[in-house]
Design a protein around this motif. Structure first.
Motif, short mmCIF file in Angstrom:
data_model
loop_
_atom_site.label_atom_id
_atom_site.label_comp_id
_atom_site.label_asym_id
_atom_site.label_seq_id
_atom_site.Cartn_x
_atom_site.Cartn_y
_atom_site.Cartn_z
N SER A 482 0.85 -1.20 0.00
CA SER A 482 0.00 0.00 0.00
C SER A 482 0.88 1.25 0.00
N PRO A 483 0.47 2.31 -0.72
CA PRO A 483 -0.76 2.42 -1.50
C PRO A 483 -0.63 1.77 -2.87
N GLN A 484 -1.75 1.24 -3.35
CA GLN A 484 -1.82 0.77 -4.73
C GLN A 484 -2.11 1.98 -5.62
N THR A 485 -1.42 2.07 -6.76
CA THR A 485 -1.54 3.27 -7.58
C THR A 485 -1.78 2.93 -9.04
N ALA A 486 -2.40 3.87 -9.73
CA ALA A 486 -2.58 3.80 -11.18
C ALA A 486 -2.22 5.17 -11.75
N ALA A 487 -1.37 5.18 -12.75
CA ALA A 487 -0.97 6.44 -13.41
C ALA A 487 -2.06 6.88 -14.38
N LEU A 488 -2.44 8.16 -14.30
CA LEU A 488 -3.47 8.74 -15.15
C LEU A 488 -2.84 9.76 -16.09
N GLN A 489 -3.24 9.74 -17.33
CA GLN A 489 -2.73 10.74 -18.28
C GLN A 489 -3.79 11.07 -19.32
#
Length: 598
Positions: A482-489
């Motif tokens: 943690s933390p689990q992340t997702a890259a946004l673009q």
């Protein structure tokens, strides 16, 4: 003759350490639900130039998986060996010289000393009699200098099996420019007899071994790139193979592996990676050496290599594919009946190539190792490790289409999965990074995610400014990693078009339609937009014409029009794009044009 016991010990050990997904045989256990799957962000290690493929095996006898990587740059002609630490990390590389441009690698015990050796196919090694390199293991993680063998033209794929039933491992190599397969019969002391050739189809890229007709003899399946098919060569148990029988698959297959996808007794099915399109292909075996017609499943943008394993722990074979065009590893979970679900996507660096599955940290879960070696993009000297995690997000990268200022994109969904038996507490779901205000999220996750379940997070892009905008979706919870992340673009633009596409009615060839109008608006409230070009491009650009009334700039909130006509030069569907170049962000913008000539 050597004892057959030694052969089965060697094969069992090779399977245990995941020496090659092409040899994988798992009896699927059908279930009513499919647990999710997730992986931690990739951790990368430096290897040689243009790493092309890899293998996981225990080279030093400590019961921890190590890795060997084929570095395909012809200027270096090396493989890299990295010893595992048992916690999912690896030590620094040690390099060994092999033939020119190594592209495929496999581990097995070729001399019967219960120590794993390496066999390497070298695509550009023919002129120096270095087509096949054999490196005998010392048992301490090091290897003796390579012994090189001549062979076919541009060897590209490699697999092992006992082709003449003498209890000694032999080698099969797929020759890309030879349109054939080379067979090297093992002598049992780590050396091999002179190569013998058997035809396949056009430009074979990979080979796998199985017993497809259940006669107790090893057979071959070969993936042929240019003819988009798989050749089946049935073995006679004496080291010889019958003429190929070809089965169509997806466009330009680059890899093929065998596994039991439905759980039938002694069932052997095939999966190919179709690099020329967006699919993998599944061929269910009939048990008599024939196969059913291929069924295709979406697996990203140019899936080129695959690794078969049980990634979500349900006893059913899944497929991981290196998404060469999408900078990701895509995992398709098996349903136990030979079919697969939609892919989970996990981001890696640009142009991933070969990949292998294995438990590199000893937690009982199948992890993934993938080489990052494609041209022309850097980095091209990395191998990445994706640790299987009980809790994670997919996809780990989310890209939005160019979006006009003041509007919302179509939402995209990120799935938070918990594949463990225990519940996970969720403390927050937030947006961070450079431009968090340009993104928004809603979710159905609540404060607790039950075991073997998932929830979804819907993300929208609403740009506040033009050009590239980025942020990070972050989930804080009680799970490891943690933390689990997702890259946004996403990309913001102030240039909006109405309508966003034009379709013309059927028009007689050589005649001109009535004009249709596209309105271009500068959605900025403060900045003037400069227009540098308005053109028509595409397959049938000459069938369309445009007359702009826009000038070289647009004031804030101002609009102009572009008149488009259709004059078909041939019958049938005609397509092109109205293209506008400007400084409004996301340039050039395109408005699709379609018409039918009659």
């Amino acid at each position: 003759m050597r004892s057959r016991t030694r052969l089965w010990v060697a094969i069992a050990l090779a399977l245990l350490i995941s020496l090659a997904a092409s040899q994988l045989f798992i009896r699927a256990a059908k279930g009513s639900t499919i647990p999710p799957v997730s992986f931690l962000a990739p951790q990368s290690y430096t290897v040689g130039s243009l790493p092309f493929n890899c293998v996981l095996a225990d080279f030093n006898g400590d019961k921890i998986l190590d890795m060997a990587v084929a570095n395909s740059n012809p200027g270096t002609a090396t493989i890299s060996v990295l010893l595992g630490n048992g916690d999912g990390t690896f030590g620094a590389q040690t390099t060994y010289a092999v033939g020119n441009s190594p592209t495929a690698i496999v581990a097995a015990d070729f001399n019967g000393d219960h120590i794993l050796d390496l066999a390497v196919a070298n695509e550009l090694g023919r002129s120096a009699n270095q087509t096949l390199s054999i490196l005998i293991g010392n048992g301490d993680g090091t290897f003796k200098p390579a012994v090189n063998y001549p062979g076919g033209q541009s060897p590209r794929g490699i697999a092992v099996g006992d082709f003449n039933n003498d209890g000694i491992l032999d080698i099969a190599v797929a020759n890309n420019n030879g349109n054939n397969v080379t067979i090297y019969i093992g002598k049992g002391d780590g050396t091999f007899a002179a190569p013998v050739y058997y035809p396949a189809h056009t430009h074979p890229k990979a080979v796998t071994v199985g017993d497809f007709n259940r006669d107790g003899n090893a057979d071959l399946a070969v993936a042929n790139h240019d003819t988009s098919d798989v050749s089946i060569l049935l073995g006679d148990g004496k080291g010889h193979f019958a003429a190929p029988v070809n089965y169509p698959v997806g466009l330009n297959p680059r890899d093929v592996h065998m596994a039991n996808l439905k759980g039938g007794v002694n069932e052997e099915d095939l999966v190919t990676a179709d690099g020329g399109t967006t699919t993998i292909s599944v061929l269910i075996g009939n048990g008599d050496g024939t196969f059913q017609s291929a069924v295709h499943y979406f697996a990203g943008n140019s899936p080129r290599w695959i690794a078969l394993a049980d990634y979500n722990g349900d006893g059913i074979v899944d497929v991981a594919a290196s998404d060469y065009g999408g900078a990701a590893v895509d995992v398709l979970l098996g349903k136990g009946d030979g079919t697969f679900g939609a892919p989970y996507s996990f981001g890696v660096a640009l142009n991933p190539t070969g990949l292998q599955a294995g438990d590199v940290n000893g937690d009982g879960r199948q992890d993934i190792v993938v080489t990052i070696g494609g041209l022309p993009n850097a980095p091209n000297h990395l191998v990445s490790v994706l640790l299987n995690a009980p809790v994670g997000v997919a996809p780990s990268k989310v890209s939005f289409r160019t979006t006009v200022l003041g509007t919302n994109s179509t939402p995209q969904v990120v799935t938070l999965s918990n594949s463990s038996a225990n519940s996970v507490s969720i403390s927050s779901i937030t947006l961070t990074g450079a431009d968090p205000g340009d993104f928004s999220q809603t979710n159905n996750c609540g404060s607790t995610l039950a075991g073997n379940s998932s929830c979804t997070i819907s993300v929208k892009f609403s740009p506040k400014a033009i050009n590239a905008r980025t942020a990070t979706l972050s989930i804080a919870d009680s799970a490891p990693g943690s933390p689990q992340t997702a890259a946004l673009q996403g990309t913001g633009t102030e240039a909006s078009f109405s309508p966003t596409s034009l379709r013309f009615a059927a028009q007689t060839v050589g005649t001109t339609s009535s004009p249709k109008v596209v309105t271009l608006t500068n959605e900025s409230t403060s900045a003037t937009m400069s227009i540098t070009g308005i053109t028509i491009s595409g397959a049938d650009a000459g069938d369309f014409a445009q007359t702009p009334a826009c000038g070289s700039s647009l004031l804030p909130k101002a609009s102009c029009t572009i008149s488009v006509t259709f004059t078909p030069k041939a019958t049938g569907t005609r397509v092109a794009n109205l293209v506008v170049s400007d400084d409004g962000g996301g340039s050039p913008q395109a408005v699709p044009l379609t018409g039918t000539g009659q």
